[in-house]
Design an enzyme around this catalytic site. Structure first.
Site, PDB file in Angstrom:
ATOM      1  N   TRP A   1     -53.427  -2.595  75.896  1.00 45.44           N
ATOM      2  CA  TRP A   1     -54.660  -2.905  76.618  1.00 45.44           C
ATOM      3  C   TRP A   1     -55.533  -3.784  75.699  1.00 45.44           C
ATOM      4  O   TRP A   1     -55.622  -3.534  74.508  1.00 45.44           O
ATOM      5  CB  TRP A   1     -55.397  -1.606  76.998  1.00 45.44           C
TER       6      TRP A   1
ATOM      7  N   ASP B   1     -67.116  -2.831  89.709  1.00 42.24           N
ATOM      8  CA  ASP B   1     -67.110  -1.376  89.847  1.00 42.24           C
ATOM      9  C   ASP B   1     -68.539  -0.814  89.969  1.00 42.24           C
ATOM     10  O   ASP B   1     -69.472  -1.372  89.401  1.00 42.24           O
ATOM     11  CB  ASP B   1     -66.433  -0.796  88.595  1.00 42.24           C
TER      12      ASP B   1
ATOM     13  N   ARG C   1     -58.742   7.865  82.343  1.00 41.94           N
ATOM     14  CA  ARG C   1     -60.006   7.271  82.776  1.00 41.94           C
ATOM     15  C   ARG C   1     -60.656   8.143  83.863  1.00 41.94           C
ATOM     16  O   ARG C   1     -61.292   7.644  84.782  1.00 41.94           O
ATOM     17  CB  ARG C   1     -59.770   5.847  83.304  1.00 41.94           C
TER      18      ARG C   1
ATOM     19  N   LYS D   1     -61.294  -8.262  94.019  1.00 43.22           N
ATOM     20  CA  LYS D   1     -60.619  -7.948  92.752  1.00 43.22           C
ATOM     21  C   LYS D   1     -59.952  -6.591  92.932  1.00 43.22           C
ATOM     22  O   LYS D   1     -60.636  -5.582  93.115  1.00 43.22           O
ATOM     23  CB  LYS D   1     -61.658  -7.915  91.625  1.00 43.22           C
TER      24      LYS D   1
ATOM     25  N   ASP E   1     -58.022  -3.712  91.425  1.00 45.61           N
ATOM     26  CA  ASP E   1     -57.788  -3.182  90.083  1.00 45.61           C
ATOM     27  C   ASP E   1     -56.817  -2.000  90.109  1.00 45.61           C
ATOM     28  O   ASP E   1     -56.552  -1.406  91.165  1.00 45.61           O
ATOM     29  CB  ASP E   1     -59.142  -2.742  89.495  1.00 45.61           C
ATOM     30  N   MET E   2     -56.316  -1.611  88.968  1.00 44.38           N
ATOM     31  CA  MET E   2     -55.405  -0.462  88.824  1.00 44.38           C
ATOM     32  C   MET E   2     -55.475  -0.031  87.366  1.00 44.38           C
ATOM     33  O   MET E   2     -54.929  -0.707  86.515  1.00 44.38           O
ATOM     34  CB  MET E   2     -53.994  -0.919  89.199  1.00 44.38           C
ATOM     35  N   ASN E   3     -56.177   1.067  87.125  1.00 40.90           N
ATOM     36  CA  ASN E   3     -56.594   1.346  85.759  1.00 40.90           C
ATOM     37  C   ASN E   3     -55.951   2.523  85.051  1.00 40.90           C
ATOM     38  O   ASN E   3     -56.585   3.151  84.215  1.00 40.90           O
ATOM     39  CB  ASN E   3     -58.118   1.535  85.729  1.00 40.90           C
TER      40      ASN E   3
ATOM     41  N   CYS F   1     -55.641  -7.215  89.061  1.00 35.38           N
ATOM     42  CA  CYS F   1     -56.144  -6.737  87.774  1.00 35.38           C
ATOM     43  C   CYS F   1     -55.554  -5.358  87.525  1.00 35.38           C
ATOM     44  O   CYS F   1     -55.413  -4.567  88.455  1.00 35.38           O
ATOM     45  CB  CYS F   1     -57.675  -6.675  87.836  1.00 35.38           C
TER      46      CYS F   1
ATOM     47  N   ASP G   1     -58.883  -7.511  79.611  1.00 35.75           N
ATOM     48  CA  ASP G   1     -60.253  -7.003  79.509  1.00 35.75           C
ATOM     49  C   ASP G   1     -60.915  -7.496  78.234  1.00 35.75           C
ATOM     50  O   ASP G   1     -62.112  -7.321  78.051  1.00 35.75           O
ATOM     51  CB  ASP G   1     -60.253  -5.470  79.527  1.00 35.75           C
TER      52      ASP G   1
HETATM   53  C1  GLA Z   1     -61.060  -2.548  84.576  1.00 34.85           C
HETATM   54  C2  GLA Z   1     -61.133  -4.053  84.764  1.00 34.85           C
HETATM   55  C3  GLA Z   1     -62.505  -4.542  84.388  1.00 34.85           C
HETATM   56  C4  GLA Z   1     -63.538  -3.852  85.249  1.00 34.85           C
HETATM   57  C5  GLA Z   1     -63.404  -2.344  85.106  1.00 34.85           C
HETATM   58  C6  GLA Z   1     -64.289  -1.613  86.086  1.00 34.85           C
HETATM   59  O1  GLA Z   1     -61.135  -2.201  83.232  1.00 34.85           O
HETATM   60  O2  GLA Z   1     -60.142  -4.694  84.047  1.00 34.85           O
HETATM   61  O3  GLA Z   1     -62.588  -5.936  84.540  1.00 34.85           O
HETATM   62  O4  GLA Z   1     -63.351  -4.239  86.587  1.00 34.85           O
HETATM   63  O5  GLA Z   1     -62.082  -1.911  85.327  1.00 34.85           O
HETATM   64  O6  GLA Z   1     -64.182  -0.252  85.989  1.00 34.85           O
END
Ligand code: GLA
Length: 725
Positions: free
Chosen positions: A196, A364, A440, A473, A475-477, A523, A545
């Site tokens: 990351w 977010d 997270r 956007k 996302d997948m975190n 993302c 990021d």
């Molecule tokens: C991830 C994305 C960031 C942002 C955060 C929001 O880390 O890569 O750009 O959008 O989530 O929680």
């Protein structure tokens, strides 16, 4: 052109500069003869005969000296007399794992059949597909190998399909997408690895007699390794030498392996990760592997890059956006994080508009009661504390300011503190009775469950229908842990990861088809799923990021090896940088972010006037070069002091954009020059200082680099192509 020669049993896939040969022999085994520079005159029917037979290896089919292990296999089996790494592995009803596929037939088809349920390169007018069908008579299974040749683009795509034509189910343990054998191990392995905020760093390792494995077991293609490998001649450089590479069009667990065997031959393969995979293939059913893209370059990494960039821009990215310049955006994340206040956001939007920004992205924190990472994923309705007059009202104001509107979602995730979780306790990925880990603060939705997929399609469609949204956007975190699905039977649990991907691709296909005008940005905590699979649905990806300009140099260089600038998000952010605390000049942050889809990730309403003026000029500059960057041709440039600078160039018919970033200032440095490349030698170019130079001069002498006593210093030149007097 794809041809088959009856007399020798040789298949020839002949691209613009590349040839690929296979041969079927009398025993109906399929061998790999060659992959490399284009051969025009004759078929190499002597290669197999001339391979020396080594001892201590089993004979095949009771034929003395017929040793499969010494011969280059096109798609190697498990358990026969070749004991090297197989391309597939099956387990039959009787518990055995040996198979024996022999050639039965082939066909050459104009165009390219789609891969059911999976993303793949799109058909083009100049592509042809070879389908070779093999059969295992003992177990009644067909194996089809697909090769599509894109003649002009000079690339080959491959995948495999297994069809159960027998009466019993068969378990698939592995089914690689591509395998190639090279006759020597005097090569380097190149791959893109990291973590990351440190994605796609180029690694180059000399091969020795070992088994190499580049993989992901994280549920996504991952920050750790991109689904890409290349083998290069030891002497190969940016502009010279043979390079052989594979990139997998898949966003889940993958493995790319290189095996150097005892006689020094090399087997290079790519496919889904076999450690975390199993599939029950029922009678009458077919299983389709993901697609691999095979690119060979005779002239080092530069040619390799050009082939990938052209192929992806022409045949992979969604057509509507592939050649469309992308909006300059401002994103609320690093400016506000979760502290979203309508008034401050509108100030940010107005200031951004005044400076020339085109798209406002609400990141977010806008939904549920999401004030930190602990809640609300799954509750995709607006937080009325933060937006008391509703999201429509907010969007109307953004549009009145004159900006497009974009929004952040993370649809595959669920927070324990959410209505969705309370209503559907069984919709998470989990193994009942076992603790599931937070990452997270969140869990992952079970996209292997059709009910969950349908729910997502409906919820997102409603959201995108209801609001006037131009950009999303997605996302997948988090990585997947303690995986299991409440919707699958016990014998299907091993299918989970792949079923998740098929579910995700189904959702993406439906949503993007329904909203063809929305620009989607992929993302996954930055570049955790920057792969060709996602790129098929989403025309751009947030590269990392990490927004620090110096960290981005290596990340963007690695990404640029395969993926075109138009797919790569790059933004200017505040200093000290939020990820690593480094302070870099605004000019350098701008120059680095201008290598892709440009934007800002900072509060443009709260900066001093001189910074505003500099940003305004930066945006004006980017608008002048945007089409060259996003639609032109890209070159990495050699720098005078390697490891202390990076330089790159974009060009089209009108102009050349050259960027140079020095990392550390060095004492007593003599003045240096930056040689350009790719220019028309006879073309005349106007320099920013008003002087004119010919292309050959610029490539021989280059541009003079400033000698400055400043770390992180950068320069950018725009050279206009002018008429020769
Ligand atoms: C991830 C994305 C960031 C942002 C955060 C929001 O880390 O890569 O750009 O959008 O989530 O929680």
């Amino acid at each position: 052109m794809i041809t088959f020669d009856e007399a020798t049993g040789i298949f020839h896939l002949q691209g613009k500069q590349t040839s690929y040969f296979m041969q079927k022999n009398e025993q109906n085994h399929l061998f790999h003869l060659y992959w490399g520079s284009r051969l025009a005159k004759r078929l190499p029917d002597y290669v197999l005969k001339e391979i020396k037979r080594a001892s201590y290896i089993a004979d095949t089919d009771h034929i003395k000296e017929y040793k499969l292990e010494r011969l280059p296999q096109e798609y190697p089996a498990f358990g026969n007399s070749d004991l090297r790494k197989p391309a597939y592995q099956l387990t039959f009803q009787n518990g055995t794992q040996i198979s024996d596929f022999r050639y039965v037939t082939h066909e050459i088809i104009q165009g390219k059949p789609a891969l059911k349920g999976l993303p793949s390169l799109r058909e083009s007018i100049d592509c042809e597909t070879l389908k070779i069908t093999l059969h295992d008579a003992y177990q009644q299974i067909n194996l089809s190998l697909f090769y599509t040749l894109f003649e002009e683009a000079d690339i080959i795509t491959r995948h495999s399909e297994l069809e159960n034509v027998g009466d019993d189910p068969v378990e698939i343990n592995q089914l690689n997408s591509a395998c190639v054998e090279l006759p020597t191990s005097d090569l380097d392995l190149l791959h893109l690895s990291g973590s990351w905020a440190r994605e796609t760093h180029i690694q180059r390792t000399p091969l020795s007699q070992l088994n190499y494995r580049v993989e992901s077991t994280r549920g996504s293609s991952s920050h750790e390794h991109n689904p890409f490998i290349a083998l290069m001649e030891k002497e190969a450089t940016e502009t010279n030498g043979d390079v052989y590479s594979m990139n997998l069009v898949y966003s889940g667990n993958f493995e790319a392996t290189v095996d150097v065997e005892m006689q020094d031959a090399v087997r290079m393969q790519i496919g889904m990760n076999s450690t975390l995979f199993g599939w029950q293939l029922q009678p009458g059913k077919t299983f389709v592997s993901p697609e691999a893209v095979l690119v060979y370059s005779q002239h080092g990494l530069q040619e390799l890059t050009h082939k990938y960039h052209q192929a992806y821009q022409n045949y992979l990215l969604p057509k509507k956006f592939a050649k469309k310049e992308r909006p300059i955006l401002v994103n609320s994340w690093e400016a506000c994080y979760f502290d979203l206040k309508e008034e401050a956001l509108l100030e940010l939007a107005q200031s951004s508009k005044d400076l020339g920004v085109e798209l406002f992205v609400l990141d977010d924190g806008w939904f549920g009661h999401r004030d930190d990472t602990s809640s609300s994923l799954g509750d995709w309705f607006v937080d009325s504390q933060k937006f008391p007059q509703g999201l429509e009202h907010f969007i109307t104001q953004i549009k009145q300011i004159g900006l497009d509107f974009g929004i952040w979602v993370e649809p595959e995730m669920i927070s324990e503190d959410s209505n969705l979780y309370r209503q559907h306790l069984d919709w998470c990925i989990e193994v009942p009775g076992r603790l599931k880990s937070y990452s997270r603060g969140q869990f992952v939705l079970d996209l292997a469950n059709t009910e969950v997929q349908n729910y997502l399609i409906e919820t997102l469609s409603e959201l995108f229908q209801r609001y006037d949204i131009d950009y999303v956007k997605w996302d997948m975190n988090r990585s997947m842990t303690e995986t299991g699905s409440n919707a699958l039977t016990s014998s299907q649990q091993k299918e989970f990861y792949h079923r998740y991907m098929l579910g995700l691709y189904r959702v993406l296909a439906k949503v993007t088809e329904q909203f063809p005008d929305i620009l989607f940005e992929n993302c996954a905590g930055g570049g955790g799923r920057f792969d060709p699979g996602m790129m098929y649905y989403m025309p751009q990806t947030w590269t990392s990021d990490d927004t620090d300009a110096i960290e981005r140099l290596a990340i963007q260089e690695g990404t640029s090896l395969i993926y075109p600038a138009i797919s790569m998000g790059a933004h200017v952010s505040q200093v000290p940088n939020h990820q690593i605390g480094r302070v870099t000049p605004l000019n350098t942050r701008g120059v680095v972010a201008m290598q892709g889809n440009f934007g800002y990730e900072m509060d443009l309403s709260k900066i001093p006037l001189e910074e505003k003026l500099e940003i305004k000029a930066q945006i004006e500059q980017f608008k002048k070069i945007r089409s060259t960057v996003q639609l032109g041709t890209f070159y990495r440039l050699a720098v005078p002091v390697k490891d202390n600078a990076k330089a790159w160039l974009f060009l089209d018919e009108q102009q050349v954009v050259v960027s140079y970033v020095q990392i550390h200032a060095k004492p007593n440095s003599p003045s240096k020059r930056l040689k350009l490349t790719g220019l028309n030698p006879e073309g005349l170019y106007l320099l920013p200082n008003g002087e004119k130079r010919y292309g050959d001069e610029l490539m021989a002498f280059g541009l003079a680099i400033d000698t400055v006593k400043q770390d992180f210093y950068s320069q950018q030149w725009i050279l206009q192509k002018v008429e020769d007097e």
